[in-house]
Every structure is written in structure tokens, then in C-alpha cells.
Design a protein around this motif. Structure first.
Motif, PDB file in Angstrom:
ATOM      1  N   GLU A   1      44.205  48.277  28.359  1.00  0.00           N
ATOM      2  CA  GLU A   1      44.188  47.076  27.517  1.00  0.00           C
ATOM      3  C   GLU A   1      43.955  45.864  28.419  1.00  0.00           C
ATOM      4  OE1 GLU A   1      46.947  46.798  24.029  1.00  0.00           O
ATOM      5  OE2 GLU A   1      47.750  45.181  25.281  1.00  0.00           O
TER       6      GLU A   1
ATOM      7  N   ARG B   1      43.036  40.339  23.010  1.00  0.00           N
ATOM      8  CA  ARG B   1      43.313  41.604  23.696  1.00  0.00           C
ATOM      9  C   ARG B   1      42.334  42.653  23.191  1.00  0.00           C
ATOM     10  NH1 ARG B   1      48.570  42.891  26.129  1.00  0.00           N
ATOM     11  NH2 ARG B   1      49.695  40.948  26.320  1.00  0.00           N
ATOM     12  N   THR B   2      41.817  43.446  24.120  1.00  0.00           N
ATOM     13  CA  THR B   2      40.926  44.538  23.746  1.00  0.00           C
ATOM     14  C   THR B   2      41.391  45.803  24.460  1.00  0.00           C
ATOM     15  OG1 THR B   2      39.381  44.041  25.539  1.00  0.00           O
ATOM     16  CG2 THR B   2      38.916  43.040  23.389  1.00  0.00           C
ATOM     17  N   ARG B   3      40.986  46.953  23.934  1.00  0.00           N
ATOM     18  CA  ARG B   3      41.341  48.231  24.538  1.00  0.00           C
ATOM     19  C   ARG B   3      40.050  48.985  24.860  1.00  0.00           C
ATOM     20  NH1 ARG B   3      46.164  51.742  22.152  1.00  0.00           N
ATOM     21  NH2 ARG B   3      47.247  49.946  23.024  1.00  0.00           N
TER      22      ARG B   3
ATOM     23  N   GLU C   1      48.139  50.135  30.195  1.00  0.00           N
ATOM     24  CA  GLU C   1      47.299  51.318  30.144  1.00  0.00           C
ATOM     25  C   GLU C   1      48.073  52.498  29.591  1.00  0.00           C
ATOM     26  OE1 GLU C   1      45.892  51.989  34.113  1.00  0.00           O
ATOM     27  OE2 GLU C   1      47.865  52.518  34.876  1.00  0.00           O
TER      28      GLU C   1
ATOM     29  N   TRP D   1      43.260  55.023  28.349  1.00  0.00           N
ATOM     30  CA  TRP D   1      42.775  53.729  27.889  1.00  0.00           C
ATOM     31  C   TRP D   1      43.403  52.620  28.724  1.00  0.00           C
ATOM     32  CZ3 TRP D   1      46.828  50.713  26.599  1.00  0.00           C
ATOM     33  CH2 TRP D   1      47.969  51.314  26.085  1.00  0.00           C
TER      34      TRP D   1
END
Length: 62
Positions: free
Chosen positions: A28, A36-38, A13, A26
Motif C-alpha cells: 500500500e 492510498r493505493t494498493r 504490505e 501487495w
């Protein structure tokens, strides 16, 4: 058809100090698919003006 459940866990984060409080900008996530996404909690254009510190999220509470 792929029947796997898709599950994501937070792994990293970005945080900033705003008005003396810690604000998560944010997070992750790592998905069981390997992707992986954010997720942004502050608009990315607003986050550019902040001093963001990145840190790993420890999922082991011990």
C-alpha cells in the motif's frame, strides 16, 4: 493546472510464507495527494488462498 509533483511511498504490505520464503503479496502506498493505493504483486484471486500477514513499513532506517 496543478503543478505538484506526485510522489508515493510504501506504508503497509501484506506478506505470506510460500515454500519457506517470505513473499510480498501487495504493498500500500501513500501519495502526497493524500490518496492510498494498493499494488498487487500476486493476482488478488491467488492471494485469497494464502494466509497473509499485514505489517507497517517503517521508512525510518534508524
Amino acid at each position: 493546472m496543478d503543478e505538484r509533483l506526485t510522489k508515493g511511498v510504501p506504508v503497509r504490505e501484506g506478506v505470506a510464507i510460500v515454500d519457506g520464503r517470505e513473499l510480498v503479496v501487495w504493498q500500500e502506498h501513500l501519495w502526497n495527494t493524500g490518496k492510498r493505493t494498493r499494488a498487487w504483486f500476486v493476482p488478488p484471486e491467488d492471494g485469497c488462498a494464502m494466509r497473509i500477514v499485514e505489517r507497517d513499513i517503517d521508512l525510518d532506517p534508524s
